[in-house]
Design a protein around this motif. Structure first.
Motif, PDB file in Angstrom:
ATOM      1  N   UNK A 161     -75.433 -13.769  31.031  1.00  0.00           N
ATOM      2  CA  UNK A 161     -75.227 -12.182  30.709  1.00  0.00           C
ATOM      3  C   UNK A 161     -74.103 -12.178  29.560  1.00  0.00           C
ATOM      4  N   UNK A 162     -73.066 -12.605  29.585  1.00  0.00           N
ATOM      5  CA  UNK A 162     -72.025 -12.396  28.473  1.00  0.00           C
ATOM      6  C   UNK A 162     -72.519 -12.891  27.156  1.00  0.00           C
ATOM      7  N   UNK A 163     -73.269 -13.843  27.286  1.00  0.00           N
ATOM      8  CA  UNK A 163     -73.689 -14.430  25.945  1.00  0.00           C
ATOM      9  C   UNK A 163     -74.916 -13.469  25.482  1.00  0.00           C
ATOM     10  N   UNK A 164     -75.730 -13.069  26.282  1.00  0.00           N
ATOM     11  CA  UNK A 164     -76.794 -12.128  25.852  1.00  0.00           C
ATOM     12  C   UNK A 164     -76.213 -10.645  25.180  1.00  0.00           C
ATOM     13  N   UNK A 165     -75.090 -10.304  25.903  1.00  0.00           N
ATOM     14  CA  UNK A 165     -74.281  -9.036  25.621  1.00  0.00           C
ATOM     15  C   UNK A 165     -73.726  -9.164  24.241  1.00  0.00           C
ATOM     16  N   UNK A 166     -73.226 -10.376  24.190  1.00  0.00           N
ATOM     17  CA  UNK A 166     -72.630 -10.829  22.742  1.00  0.00           C
ATOM     18  C   UNK A 166     -73.512 -10.797  21.645  1.00  0.00           C
ATOM     19  N   UNK A 167     -74.515 -11.541  21.743  1.00  0.00           N
ATOM     20  CA  UNK A 167     -75.557 -11.788  20.817  1.00  0.00           C
ATOM     21  C   UNK A 167     -76.250 -10.123  20.348  1.00  0.00           C
ATOM     22  N   UNK A 168     -76.259  -9.281  21.285  1.00  0.00           N
ATOM     23  CA  UNK A 168     -76.750  -8.042  21.128  1.00  0.00           C
ATOM     24  C   UNK A 168     -75.783  -7.184  20.151  1.00  0.00           C
ATOM     25  N   UNK A 169     -74.464  -7.462  20.456  1.00  0.00           N
ATOM     26  CA  UNK A 169     -73.160  -6.793  20.002  1.00  0.00           C
ATOM     27  C   UNK A 169     -73.259  -7.396  18.400  1.00  0.00           C
ATOM     28  N   UNK A 170     -73.424  -8.686  18.096  1.00  0.00           N
ATOM     29  CA  UNK A 170     -73.422  -9.247  16.941  1.00  0.00           C
ATOM     30  C   UNK A 170     -74.721  -9.084  15.918  1.00  0.00           C
ATOM     31  N   UNK A 171     -75.805  -8.705  16.804  1.00  0.00           N
ATOM     32  CA  UNK A 171     -76.735  -8.281  15.584  1.00  0.00           C
ATOM     33  C   UNK A 171     -76.742  -6.716  15.329  1.00  0.00           C
ATOM     34  N   UNK A 172     -76.151  -5.802  15.993  1.00  0.00           N
ATOM     35  CA  UNK A 172     -75.847  -4.604  16.174  1.00  0.00           C
ATOM     36  C   UNK A 172     -74.809  -4.525  14.714  1.00  0.00           C
ATOM     37  N   UNK A 173     -73.671  -5.270  14.963  1.00  0.00           N
ATOM     38  CA  UNK A 173     -72.828  -5.282  13.808  1.00  0.00           C
ATOM     39  C   UNK A 173     -73.229  -5.853  12.444  1.00  0.00           C
ATOM     40  N   UNK A 174     -74.256  -6.582  12.467  1.00  0.00           N
ATOM     41  CA  UNK A 174     -74.701  -7.235  11.442  1.00  0.00           C
ATOM     42  C   UNK A 174     -75.584  -6.254  10.764  1.00  0.00           C
ATOM     43  N   UNK A 175     -76.357  -5.582  11.461  1.00  0.00           N
ATOM     44  CA  UNK A 175     -77.071  -4.495  11.094  1.00  0.00           C
ATOM     45  C   UNK A 175     -76.219  -3.475  10.240  1.00  0.00           C
ATOM     46  N   UNK A 176     -75.314  -3.034  10.972  1.00  0.00           N
ATOM     47  CA  UNK A 176     -74.434  -2.043  10.337  1.00  0.00           C
ATOM     48  C   UNK A 176     -73.748  -2.776   9.120  1.00  0.00           C
ATOM     49  N   UNK A 177     -73.299  -3.952   9.073  1.00  0.00           N
ATOM     50  CA  UNK A 177     -72.484  -4.605   8.052  1.00  0.00           C
ATOM     51  C   UNK A 177     -73.218  -4.601   6.712  1.00  0.00           C
ATOM     52  N   UNK A 178     -74.637  -4.879   6.887  1.00  0.00           N
ATOM     53  CA  UNK A 178     -75.599  -4.884   5.944  1.00  0.00           C
ATOM     54  C   UNK A 178     -75.877  -3.612   5.105  1.00  0.00           C
ATOM     55  N   UNK A 179     -75.364  -2.572   5.726  1.00  0.00           N
ATOM     56  CA  UNK A 179     -75.550  -1.371   5.175  1.00  0.00           C
ATOM     57  C   UNK A 179     -74.467  -0.914   4.122  1.00  0.00           C
TER      58      UNK A 179
END
Length: 206
Positions: A161-179
């Motif tokens: 659960x913690x790994x899945x939550x972190x992966x989601x957080x990182x994907x969201x962060x990376x999407x924002x960073x690419x902007x």
């Protein structure tokens, strides 16, 4: 479940990218997310060599024709070639008051576009703060995952659960960073348009 080494490598990559994007920021503006120097105000002196603007800045809104034209010229959806045509038409219709009215027009364009640039820069500050908050949350979740993985005996379900939550957080962060690269171009685009309009207005005075 993502292997620990791969997860940590991804975290390092994302945070390194964020640091690179913010590296040149001024110490006094820690939330600024762009490589470009933070300059909230348009530099009118670098593009305007016409008459003084003090009086025109106070009164440009009193002329409805000028006010309407300021809005059209300032909007990015109005192509520059159309804006130049509108300025030329306005100059022609102003007859012997051409220089005065063009100065007033420029004062309106400057004030409106300067306000727009200031709003964009403030928005970028908010964007930078949001990125920092997301990065900090990801760091916290990373530490939580590490702690779970180090537990003896480990809890596979909690780790998953913690790994899945972190992966989601990182994907969201990376999407924002690419902007970042895209949104950071906005102040420069406003400045470029402002310069083009200033040149067109001054040419119409000749």
């Amino acid at each position: 479940m993502m292997q620990r080494s791969l997860l940590l490598a991804l975290i390092s990559l994302v945070f390194a990218g964020a640091a690179t994007a913010q590296a040149p920021q001024q110490q006094s503006q820690p939330d600024w997310p762009c490589r470009q120097v933070r300059v909230p105000e348009l530099a009118v002196a670098s593009v305007w060599t016409g008459p003084p603007l003090d009086d025109a800045m106070k009164h440009w809104r009193e002329d409805q024709t000028i006010g309407d034209l300021v809005v059209r010229l300032s909007q990015r959806r109005t192509p520059i070639d159309e804006a130049e045509r509108l300025i030329a038409q306005f100059a022609k219709s102003s007859a012997d008051r051409r220089k005065q009215r063009l100065t007033t027009l420029f004062a309106g364009v400057y004030e409106r576009m300067n306000d727009e640039r200031r709003d964009v820069v403030n928005g970028l500050d908010r964007f930078g703060r949001r990125l920092k908050a997301m990065a900090e949350k990801a760091r916290e979740e990373t530490q939580t995952l590490r702690d779970l993985q180090d537990q003896k005996p480990p809890d596979p379900e909690a780790i998953k659960k913690a790994s899945e939550a972190l992966q989601w957080r990182l994907r969201l962060f990376e999407e924002q960073r690419r902007m970042v690269g895209y949104v950071c171009e906005s102040p420069a685009l406003i400045e470029q348009r402002f310069g083009a309009l200033a040149r067109a207005i001054q040419q119409a005075m000749e």
